[in-house]
Design a protein around this motif. Structure first.
Motif, PDB file in Angstrom:
ATOM      1  N   THR A  56     -59.094   9.356  17.827  1.00 36.91           N
ATOM      2  CA  THR A  56     -58.355  10.755  19.219  1.00 36.91           C
ATOM      3  C   THR A  56     -56.593   9.145  18.845  1.00 36.91           C
ATOM      4  N   ALA A  57     -56.686   8.155  19.417  1.00 38.08           N
ATOM      5  CA  ALA A  57     -55.350   7.064  19.537  1.00 38.08           C
ATOM      6  C   ALA A  57     -54.903   7.077  18.119  1.00 38.08           C
ATOM      7  N   TRP A  58     -55.154   7.001  17.065  1.00 34.73           N
ATOM      8  CA  TRP A  58     -55.089   6.951  15.334  1.00 34.73           C
ATOM      9  C   TRP A  58     -54.049   8.306  15.425  1.00 34.73           C
ATOM     10  N   GLU A  59     -54.816   9.611  15.352  1.00 38.17           N
ATOM     11  CA  GLU A  59     -54.380  11.059  15.703  1.00 38.17           C
ATOM     12  C   GLU A  59     -53.066  10.932  16.824  1.00 38.17           C
ATOM     13  N   LEU A  60     -52.910  10.449  17.412  1.00 34.23           N
ATOM     14  CA  LEU A  60     -51.840  10.512  18.100  1.00 34.23           C
ATOM     15  C   LEU A  60     -50.675   9.968  18.353  1.00 34.23           C
ATOM     16  N   GLN A  61     -50.846   8.733  17.963  1.00 33.42           N
ATOM     17  CA  GLN A  61     -50.011   7.435  17.202  1.00 33.42           C
ATOM     18  C   GLN A  61     -49.434   8.116  16.454  1.00 33.42           C
ATOM     19  N   LYS A  62     -49.729   8.692  14.697  1.00 30.86           N
ATOM     20  CA  LYS A  62     -49.345   9.767  13.988  1.00 30.86           C
ATOM     21  C   LYS A  62     -48.357  10.230  14.092  1.00 30.86           C
ATOM     22  N   ASP A  63     -49.070  10.796  15.395  1.00 30.33           N
ATOM     23  CA  ASP A  63     -48.136  12.631  15.766  1.00 30.33           C
ATOM     24  C   ASP A  63     -47.017  11.548  16.187  1.00 30.33           C
ATOM     25  N   LYS A  64     -47.047  10.413  17.156  1.00 26.84           N
ATOM     26  CA  LYS A  64     -45.682   9.658  17.912  1.00 26.84           C
ATOM     27  C   LYS A  64     -46.132  10.986  18.970  1.00 26.84           C
ATOM     28  N   ILE A  65     -46.666  10.748  19.603  1.00 24.59           N
ATOM     29  CA  ILE A  65     -47.590  10.949  20.761  1.00 24.59           C
ATOM     30  C   ILE A  65     -47.819  10.640  21.286  1.00 24.59           C
ATOM     31  N   PRO A  66     -47.186  10.119  23.137  1.00 25.05           N
ATOM     32  CA  PRO A  66     -47.288   8.771  23.321  1.00 25.05           C
ATOM     33  C   PRO A  66     -49.049   8.295  24.089  1.00 25.05           C
ATOM     34  N   VAL A  67     -49.363   7.669  23.585  1.00 23.90           N
ATOM     35  CA  VAL A  67     -51.034   7.154  24.092  1.00 23.90           C
ATOM     36  C   VAL A  67     -51.247   5.901  24.264  1.00 23.90           C
TER      37      VAL A  67
END
Ligand SMILES: CSC[C@H]1O[C@H](OP(=O)(O)O)[C@H](O)[C@@H]1O
Length: 348
Positions: free
Chosen positions: A201-212
Motif C-alpha cells: 500500500t505504501a509503495w502504491e500510494l507513494q507512486k501515485d503521489k497520494i500522501p501516505v
C-alpha cells in the motif's frame, strides 16, 4: 498509476512478484496451471480479486493442455484443473467465483469442439480481468461520495491495484476521492505478518503521489484517540449474506477501535466477494498460514526456536461494526441481509 499486477499476452501470463516489493519489481512468467496455483499459494499474487483473475488464467492454461476428442472427455479433466487451483487458498471467495464462472462457461459451450472451447475459456479469463478493472473504477465513484472533502483515512493491508485488476477496491475509493479533488491523506497499517501495508500500500500510494503515512498496527488506536483519523476503509476477502466481513487479520481490531472512537468503518468489495450462500461470518474458512511468516522477517529470526505460533491470515468483522459496504452496484448500509441480496437483483 494503478499498476496492473497481472498481464496476459501471447500465451504468457506475467505477474509481478509481490513478495519482493517494494525493493524489487520482478515480473514472473507463467504458462502452466500448476505454476499459477503455486503463485497463488505462495502469494506471488495475492488479494481476493487478483487471486480470482490469476486462477481464471490458470484454468484456461490447464484447459489448453487437456487432450480430449469431445466435451464428455474434456470436462472431467477440466474440473480437476479447477480443483487444484481451488485448493490454493480457502478464504477469498473470488477464487471460487472465478473458477465457477470458468466451469459454467465450459458447460454453457459444451456443444463446441474442445479446440474452440479452449479458446473461449482464454477469452473468458481475459474478460474477468477486464471487468475487474472497470468494476473497481465504478465502485470508486460510488464510494468516494462517502469520503469528506478533507479526510485522513486509515486503511489496513493492501486492497489496491496490486490486489485487483489494477485500480483497487479500498484504494480505488481513495483514488476516486483524490480524482474528485478531495484532500485525502492515508494512514497505512503495516499489516503484520506479511506486511502488505508497508510493502504494497505504501509503495502504491507513494507512486501515485497520494500522501501516505506508514504506521505499525498497534498505533491505530492511539491516532484515533488523538483525533488524527477521520474514517477507515478496507477491502474484503469474503462477505457473508448478513454483512459479516472476512478480511486481513487485524481488520476486526481496527473495526472495534473505529466503533470506540465513533469513526465510520467502510468496506469496499465487488459483488464477486459477496457470498450469499453463507448466512454469517462463522461459516467463512480462515486460512492459517506458515508459522515462519510470524517467526522470521526474511532470513532474520524474530522469535525463539520451537515457540508456539498462531498465524490466521484473516479475521471476521461482524456486520454491526461495518458502517457501509461499497460495491460497483452502489453502497449498502444498515440492513445488509436485504441490501446485499438486492445488489444481485441489479444484474452484474
Ligand atoms: C481487494 S481484496 C484485498 C484483500 O486481500 C488481502 O489478503 P491477502 O493479501 O492475504 O491475499 C487482504 O485481506 C486484503 O484486504
Amino acid at each position: 498509476m494503478s499498476i496492473k499486477p497481472i498481464e496476459y499476452r501471447d500465451g504468457i501470463l506475467r505477474m509481478i512478484d509481490q513478495r519482493l516489493l517494494p525493493t524489487e519489481e520482478t515480473w514472473l512468467e507463467y504458462t502452466d496451471y500448476r505454476e499459477v496455483a503455486e503463485a497463488i499459494r505462495s502469494m506471488v499474487v495475492r488479494g481476493a480479486p487478483a487471486i480470482g483473475v490469476a486462477a481464471a488464467f490458470g484454468a484456461a492454461f490447464g484447459a489448453r493442455d487437456i487432450e480430449a476428442e469431445n466435451f464428455e472427455a474434456f470436462y472431467p479433466e477440466f474440473e480437476k484443473v479447477c480443483a487444484l487451483l481451488a485448493a490454493t487458498r480457502p478464504t477469498a471467495v473470488n477464487l471460487f467465483w472465478a473458477l465457477d464462472r470458468m466451469k459454467h462457461f465450459a458447460r454453457a459451450n459444451a456443444a463446441y469442439p474442445p479446440a474452440d472451447l479452449k479458446t473461449g475459456l482464454l477469452f473468458e479469463a481475459m474478460a474477468i480481468a477486464d471487468e475487474d478493472d472497470r468494476l473497481n473504477r465504478t465502485m470508486g465513484r460510488h464510494g468516494q461520495a462517502l469520503i469528506p472533502e478533507q479526510a485522513r483515512v486509515l486503511t489496513h493491508c493492501n486492497a489496491g491495484a496490486l490486489a485487483t485488476g489494477g485500480y483497487g477496491t479500498a484504494l480505488g475509493v481513495i483514488r476516486a476521492a483524490v480524482a474528485a479533488g478531495k484532500k485525502v491523506a492515508v494512514y497505512a497499517d503495516e499489516t503484520r505478518p506479511f506486511l502488505q501495508g508497508s510493502r504494497l500500500t505504501a509503495w502504491e500510494l507513494q507512486k501515485d503521489k497520494i500522501p501516505v503515512t506508514l504506521i505499525c498496527d498497534n498505533m491505530a488506536g492511539y491516532l484515533m484517540s488523538k483525533g488524527e483519523i477521520d474514517c477507515v476503509i478496507v477491502g474484503a476477502d469474503r462477505i457473508a449474506a448478513n454483512g459479516d466481513v472476512a478480511n486481513k487479520i487485524g481488520t476486526y481490531t481496527v473495526a472495534v477501535l473505529a466503533k470506540e472512537h465513533g469513526l465510520p468503518f467502510y468496506v469496499a468489495a465487488p459483488l464477486s466477494t459477496i457470498d450469499l450462500s453463507i448466512p454469517d461470518g462463522s461459516h467463512i474458512p480462515i486460512e492459517e498460514r506458515d508459522r515462519r511468516e510470524v517467526t522470521h522477517s526474511g532470513e532474520r529470526q524474530l522469535a525463539p526456536e520451537g515457540i508456539e505460533v498462531r498465524n490466521p491470515a484473516f479475521d471476521v468483522t461482524p456486520a454491526r461494526l461495518v458502517t457501509a459496504i461499497i460495491t460497483e452496484k452502489g453502497v449498502v448500509q444498515g440492513d445488509y441481509q436485504s441490501g446485499l441480496q438486492a445488489l444481485f437483483g441489479k444484474g452484474r
